[in-house]
Structure formats: structure tokens, C-alpha cells
Design a protein around this motif. Structure first.
Motif, mmCIF file in Angstrom:
data_model
loop_
_atom_site.group_PDB
_atom_site.id
_atom_site.type_symbol
_atom_site.label_atom_id
_atom_site.label_comp_id
_atom_site.label_asym_id
_atom_site.label_seq_id
_atom_site.Cartn_x
_atom_site.Cartn_y
_atom_site.Cartn_z
ATOM 1 N N GLY A 169 -24.425 -19.872 0.149
ATOM 2 C CA GLY A 169 -23.432 -19.856 -0.913
ATOM 3 C C GLY A 169 -22.537 -21.078 -0.939
ATOM 4 N N LEU A 170 -21.587 -21.069 -1.870
ATOM 5 C CA LEU A 170 -20.663 -22.188 -2.050
ATOM 6 C C LEU A 170 -19.878 -22.488 -0.779
ATOM 7 N N TRP A 171 -19.527 -21.419 -0.030
ATOM 8 C CA TRP A 171 -18.720 -21.589 1.175
ATOM 9 C C TRP A 171 -19.532 -21.421 2.450
ATOM 10 N N GLN A 172 -20.850 -21.295 2.326
ATOM 11 C CA GLN A 172 -21.775 -21.329 3.458
ATOM 12 C C GLN A 172 -21.419 -20.333 4.567
ATOM 13 N N PHE A 173 -21.321 -19.074 4.219
ATOM 14 C CA PHE A 173 -21.079 -18.026 5.211
ATOM 15 C C PHE A 173 -22.384 -17.640 5.898
ATOM 16 N N MET A 174 -22.341 -17.543 7.228
ATOM 17 C CA MET A 174 -23.421 -16.907 7.959
ATOM 18 C C MET A 174 -23.325 -15.399 7.719
ATOM 19 N N LEU A 175 -24.429 -14.691 7.870
ATOM 20 C CA LEU A 175 -24.451 -13.262 7.570
ATOM 21 C C LEU A 175 -23.434 -12.474 8.397
ATOM 22 N N PRO A 176 -23.366 -12.627 9.734
ATOM 23 C CA PRO A 176 -22.385 -11.836 10.501
ATOM 24 C C PRO A 176 -20.939 -12.146 10.105
ATOM 25 N N THR A 177 -20.640 -13.435 9.874
ATOM 26 C CA THR A 177 -19.273 -13.794 9.498
ATOM 27 C C THR A 177 -18.939 -13.248 8.115
ATOM 28 N N GLY A 178 -19.888 -13.334 7.196
ATOM 29 C CA GLY A 178 -19.651 -12.780 5.862
ATOM 30 C C GLY A 178 -19.337 -11.301 5.913
ATOM 31 N N ARG A 179 -20.064 -10.568 6.743
ATOM 32 C CA ARG A 179 -19.796 -9.134 6.851
ATOM 33 C C ARG A 179 -18.448 -8.864 7.494
ATOM 34 N N MET A 180 -18.037 -9.727 8.426
ATOM 35 C CA MET A 180 -16.699 -9.583 9.005
ATOM 36 C C MET A 180 -15.625 -9.669 7.935
ATOM 37 N N TYR A 181 -15.906 -10.446 6.896
ATOM 38 C CA TYR A 181 -14.937 -10.624 5.812
ATOM 39 C C TYR A 181 -15.346 -9.848 4.556
ATOM 40 N N ASN A 182 -16.059 -8.751 4.774
ATOM 41 C CA ASN A 182 -16.348 -7.761 3.724
ATOM 42 C C ASN A 182 -17.191 -8.301 2.569
ATOM 43 N N LEU A 183 -18.075 -9.233 2.854
ATOM 44 C CA LEU A 183 -19.024 -9.696 1.836
ATOM 45 C C LEU A 183 -20.306 -8.883 1.969
ATOM 46 N N LYS A 184 -20.661 -8.179 0.912
ATOM 47 C CA LYS A 184 -21.824 -7.289 0.929
ATOM 48 C C LYS A 184 -23.107 -8.073 0.699
ATOM 49 N N VAL A 185 -24.124 -7.761 1.507
ATOM 50 C CA VAL A 185 -25.431 -8.376 1.345
ATOM 51 C C VAL A 185 -26.489 -7.287 1.458
ATOM 52 N N ASN A 186 -27.330 -7.157 0.424
ATOM 53 C CA ASN A 186 -28.453 -6.219 0.481
ATOM 54 C C ASN A 186 -29.624 -6.789 -0.311
ATOM 55 N N THR A 187 -30.564 -5.925 -0.661
ATOM 56 C CA THR A 187 -31.779 -6.406 -1.338
ATOM 57 C C THR A 187 -31.483 -7.059 -2.683
ATOM 58 N N LEU A 188 -30.496 -6.554 -3.416
ATOM 59 C CA LEU A 188 -30.259 -7.006 -4.784
ATOM 60 C C LEU A 188 -29.097 -7.978 -4.929
ATOM 61 N N ILE A 189 -28.099 -7.899 -4.058
ATOM 62 C CA ILE A 189 -26.931 -8.768 -4.206
ATOM 63 C C ILE A 189 -26.613 -9.470 -2.899
ATOM 64 N N ASP A 190 -25.997 -10.625 -3.019
ATOM 65 C CA ASP A 190 -25.501 -11.371 -1.868
ATOM 66 C C ASP A 190 -24.145 -11.941 -2.254
ATOM 67 N N GLU A 191 -23.078 -11.267 -1.803
ATOM 68 C CA GLU A 191 -21.730 -11.669 -2.212
ATOM 69 C C GLU A 191 -21.292 -12.972 -1.555
ATOM 70 N N ARG A 192 -22.059 -13.503 -0.631
ATOM 71 C CA ARG A 192 -21.782 -14.849 -0.137
ATOM 72 C C ARG A 192 -22.005 -15.865 -1.257
ATOM 73 N N ARG A 193 -22.790 -15.483 -2.260
ATOM 74 C CA ARG A 193 -23.064 -16.344 -3.411
ATOM 75 C C ARG A 193 -22.127 -16.045 -4.581
#
Length: 532
Positions: A169-193
Motif C-alpha cells: 500500500g501507500l504506507w507500506q504496512f507489513m501484515l502483522p503491523t497492519g493488524r496491530m493498527y486495525n487494518l483488515k486484510v482478507n480474501t476480498l479487501i486489503d485495508e493497507r491499500r
């Protein structure tokens, strides 16, 4: 006193977590090489180069006109200045972040202003789409507005950028860090983007790091390599507390990361002096707006209905990984050009209807079995109610012969407040005519060797199952009926799945799939018989 103890404890816990979760960490070199080395992998160069394969930007760059109308330079001229001029200009930039000019910063100035000049101009154009949003959120969070330039170092403003370490994404979150900051990632969406949610998450990280280091350059360093690496560098330096003092002990990538940030900050404040002209995208931030979507729909259906290039719509909505806006408890955000907002609102019903008939990567249509003989004649019909001024849940419930509780459940409402102009989903009972009253029987042998017969339909149209079931299901009268395979997702229930298809009930799904209970396993493919 308690407040100070709490802050110290919070900082200690956060440091411990960051020892495990870091954004990106590369091995240090034995020597002290130049921070810009094109012979080895550099994520900053890789982010810039990713724009070449970003088709939307590539298309725009070929058709956009650039240039400052009153520039003192010719179109191809590349100005170069003495180092003391760079240093004086950097000192004039008004910011709380301590900016310094040195040899490392000069190398990244050359990268952006000379070696990757055309890509830098594309990034400058994309800033017109993202920087107004970033500035609004940074100001709201009480952070230096210059942090917006960090997104250029991270991703070159490519919302779908993915580093070789998996940062996204724009701010280049790794998956574990993104989840620490409540960014949802699943099959259809990736809130890091998601430009909005990811920017808020980045701001939270900045504030957490500043509470630990009280130094903005160390915050930027920690954003790149994690607090654990910064803490180790501080310890190895003998307790020094500035970036330039601990820089030799940081990972090689981070040693170049802060100079790259300073270089970008300088160039975007003095772009005219370097004859850098932005290659503007088709749309700026102020030429787009958002609408809320409360049902599943496809970006492809939206684009075709409102006559908009799918590539452009996908670029404006990078959070939807497969081009599908999924059903969710909260309405989903859809960004559109201002010129298309009214067209979308006028045709939203048509888009919902398209979704009922089309499939997505998770919904695959297959041909109906020829041996099928069961015909369903009863079920619920899904409708959309346009809320008018003066209406309330009670009057709407009376109109559709349902309860207020039903309306709240169908629409995930937590209060009785309604807004005129919005839509409610309602389900009404309906009958579908069918000439066939019974189903022919077929004698088969079960695993035990005993003979059983297939099912029969009752006059009401309900199905009386026999055990074991052997019948394939399709509508024998409607040549357009088909079976759709639904892949069970986390949180799916039979009731939720039945809701998505007109005339489909929970019992029908159970019968078609020979289910003895309502329990579902994630990943299971369910057959859904639909007409259309």
C-alpha cells in the motif's frame, strides 16, 4: 505521577512488540557503501520503478501535458546547483522535523532529480490526488504535514505497491503491523491499500514512536526498520539519541531512508527550481468524492453502468483486491469522479440487479444437470425500499408485513433513525408458478445395498426429502435457471447466503447440498439454485 508511569509502561510494551514486528529489515554490509546502489535491491528505487507497470499512470503520462507556463528553463534543461545552495534552501523549509543537507541527502537528490526524473514527475502528479487527503489527516492528528512526503519514499504513491518483503500500500504496512493498527486484510479487501484507513494507521504509528523517542527523525527511522532496530542502534552507539549519531548502527536500508525523505521534502518544495513539472493524472483529489455502498457489488458492473473505464475505477478503489465490494456490517466506501456521482445514484438499483445475475471469482456458474427434476415454487423476494421523508421503521414494516426487528436485522441497523433518500433491504413472501407438481422417482441403491426412492414435491411446493438424497436440483420450466457455487467465507451463515439470491431459502440450500444442520465450514462450496 500515574500518567508518567503509564506512558513509560506503554513505551516499554511497545518496544517489546516492535522487536517482533518490524516493517522491513535488510542485512548490513561490511563496508559503508553509497546509500544509492543500483546494483543491489533498493526498495526506494523499486517503489519508483513500480510506476512503470502501473497501467493507469502509464496511460496518463502518455496523454498529459506538463510544464510551468512561466518557467525560466527550457523543457529538457536539468538545473544543477552548488551544495551550499542546497543546504541554504533546506534550512529555509519551515517544519518541526530537523532537516540536514549532507552527502547522503545529495545522492538521493540526484536519484529523484536526475536518474529517475520522469518517474519523479509522475509522483508529483499523483500527489495532487493524495496529498490533500494526507494533509487533512496529518493536521487533524497534530503531526507535521511534511510526513506526507514519506509516502513517496515508501511507495512512490502507488496504492497497490508490494515490496519484496510483503509490505503493501501507500504506507507500506507489513501484515502483522497492519493488524496491530486495525487494518483488515482478507480474501476480498486489503485495508493497507485504503488511502484513508492506512493514513490514520500510519499517524498512530508516528505518535506511538514519538512518545518513545521524542525525535521526528528517529520516528521516521523506526517506521522503516522498527523500534527494535532503533533501540539496538542506540545501545550500540553508547546511548546517542539523534539519527545521524546512531546511523552507522542501523540497517543499511534505514541509513538511506531518512536522507531520501529529506531529499523528497526538498525537491517538492523547490520543484520549479529543478524544472520538475508534474504529470497530472486525469483526476485530482478535489474532482472525486465518495458514496457509501451497503450491498455486495462488482466494480466491473459499476464501471459498465456509469460508463467509466474499469481501470480508472479500480485505481480509485485499490482496497478491493478482486474488484468486489463485499457485504459487511458497516457500509463500504466507493470513490468516484464527481462527474459520475449522479449517474451512479440514478442507476444504483440497476447495479444491484446486475449483481444478482452475474458472478465473481468466488461465484462460478456451471451448466445445470440434465437429470434434475425438482422445481421450487415458494420463497422470499428481495426488494429495495426508498426511504421517503416522514417514514419510520414502523410504517415501513407495516407496508411489507414484517416486523421492525426484521428490518433492523436485514439492514444491520443499531437504531431506529432513518435518513430520507437512503434505501432499506426488505424481504417479502412470493410465489413462483410451476406446472410441475411432482418429481419422478428413481430407484437407487444405498451403500448398505437397500433400495430407496428420490424426493417428492408437495402441492405447496415444499420438498419432502428422502434419505439418502440422490436428486440433482434445477428448475425444469425456466431454461435460464442455473446452479451457482458459493464459497463459504468467515462469518457466513445459511441465512446470509440465502439473502443474496432472490427466491432462495435456507431450506432450499440445505436440500440441494444435503445438509443435516446449519453449521458451515469455511471454504466449502455450496450449490445455490437461482433463476434468471
Amino acid at each position: 505521577m500515574k500518567s508518567n508511569i503509564y506512558k513509560i509502561l506503554k513505551a516499554s510494551v511497545f518496544c517489546a512488540l516492535m522487536l517482533s514486528f518490524s516493517f522491513t529489515s535488510l542485512a548490513q554490509k561490511k563496508a559503508n557503501p553509497s546509500p544509492v546502489d543500483e546494483d543491489t535491491y533498493d526498495p526506494i528505487i523499486a517503489a519508483l520503478d513500480s510506476l512503470v507497470s502501473l497501467h493507469y499512470v502509464q496511460k496518463v503520462s502518455e496523454s498529459s501535458e506538463t510544464g510551468y507556463p512561466e518557467s525560466e528553463f527550457s523543457g529538457s534543461e536539468i538545473p544543477v546547483y552548488d551544495n551550499d545552495i542546497y543546504a541554504k534552501r533546506i534550512q529555509k523549509i519551515q517544519t518541526d522535523i530537523p532537516l540536514t543537507f549532507n552527502a547522503e541527502v545529495k545522492e538521493y537528490l540526484d536519484l529523484y532529480a536526475l536518474k529517475r526524473r520522469s518517474l519523479t514527475q509522475r509522483v508529483m502528479g499523483l500527489s495532487e490526488l493524495y496529498f490533500p487527503l494526507f494533509e487533512q489527516i496529518l493536521d487533524e492528528q497534530g503531526l507535521p504535514l511534511e510526513f506526507k512526503y514519506l509516502s513517496i519514499v515508501e511507495s512512490a504513491l502507488n496504492p497497490t505497491a508490494v515490496s519484496r518483503m510483503g509490505a503493501t500500500g501507500l504506507w507500506q504496512f507489513m501484515l502483522p503491523t497492519g493488524r496491530m493498527y486495525n487494518l483488515k486484510v482478507n480474501t476480498l479487501i486489503d485495508e493497507r491499500r485504503d488511502p484513508v484507513k492506512a493514513t490514520y494507521a500510519a499517524c498512530e504509528y508516528f505518535k506511538d514512536m514519538y512518545a518513545i523517542y521524542d525525535d521526528w527523525l528517529l520516528v521516521i527511522a523506526a517506521y522503516n526498520c522498527g523500534a527494535g532496530n532503533v533501540n539496538r542502534a542506540i545501545a550500540r552507539s553508547g546511548g546517542k539519541k539523534t539519527f545521524w549519531e546512531i546511523s552507522p548502527y542501523l540497517p543499511r536500508e534505514t541509513r538511506g531512508y531518512v536522507p531520501a525523505f529529506i531529499a523528497v521534502t526538498y525537491l517538492l518544495n523547490y520543484s520549479a527550481e529543478h524544472n520538475l513539472t508534474p504529470i497530472a493524472p486525469d483526476l485530482s483529489y478535489f474532482e472525486t468524492d465518495t458514496v457509501m455502498v451497503d450491498q455486495k457489488m462488482s466494480l466491473r458492473d459499476i464501471a459498465s453502468t456509469i460508463d467509466m473505464p474499469l481501470e480508472q475505477l479500480t485505481y480509485l478503489n485499490p482496497v478491493y483486491k478482486r474488484g468486489i465490494i463485499p457485504d459487511s456490517e458497516e457500509p463500504s466506501m466507493l470513490r468516484l469522479p464527481l462527474a459520475k456521482i449522479n449517474t451512479y445514484l440514478s442507476n444504483v438499483e440497476q447495479i444491484y440487479q446486475k449483481n444478482e445475475l452475474t458472478t465473481s471469482p468466488l461465484f462460478v456458474t456451471v451448466s445445470k444437470p440434465e437429470a434434475s427434476k425438482v422445481s421450487y415454487t415458494s420463497g422470499q423476494i428481495k426488494k429495495r425500499h426508498h426511504i421517503r421523508s416522514g417514514e419510520n421503521l414502523g410504517t415501513i414494516a407495516n407496508k411489507y408485513n414484517c416486523s421492525v426487528t426484521d428490518l433492523k436485522r436485514w439492514n444491520n441497523l443499531h437504531s431506529s433513525h432513518l435518513r430520507a433518500g437512503n434505501y432499506l433491504t426488505v424481504y417479502v413472501k412470493g410465489q413462483k408458478k410451476s406446472d410441475e407438481k411432482t418429481v419422478s422417482t428413481k430407484t437407487v441403491k444405498s451403500n448398505t445395498g437397500t433400495e430407496t426412492k428420490s424426493t417428492e414435491t408437495t402441492p405447496s411446493g415444499s420438498v419432502t426429502p428422502a434419505a439418502p438424497k440422490t436428486t440433482s436440483y434445477s428448475n425444469t420450466n425456466d431454461q435460464n435457471s442455473r446452479i451457482v457455487y458459493h464459497v463459504v467465507q468467515p462469518g457466513d451463515t445459511l441465512w446470509d447466503i440465502a439473502k443474496r439470491y432472490d427466491g432462495v431459502t435456507v431450506q432450499q440450500i440445505k436440500d440441494v447440498n444435503q445438509l443435516n444442520s446449519n453449521n458451515l465450514k469455511v471454504g466449502t462450496k455450496l450449490k445455490v439454485l437461482i433463476n434468471g
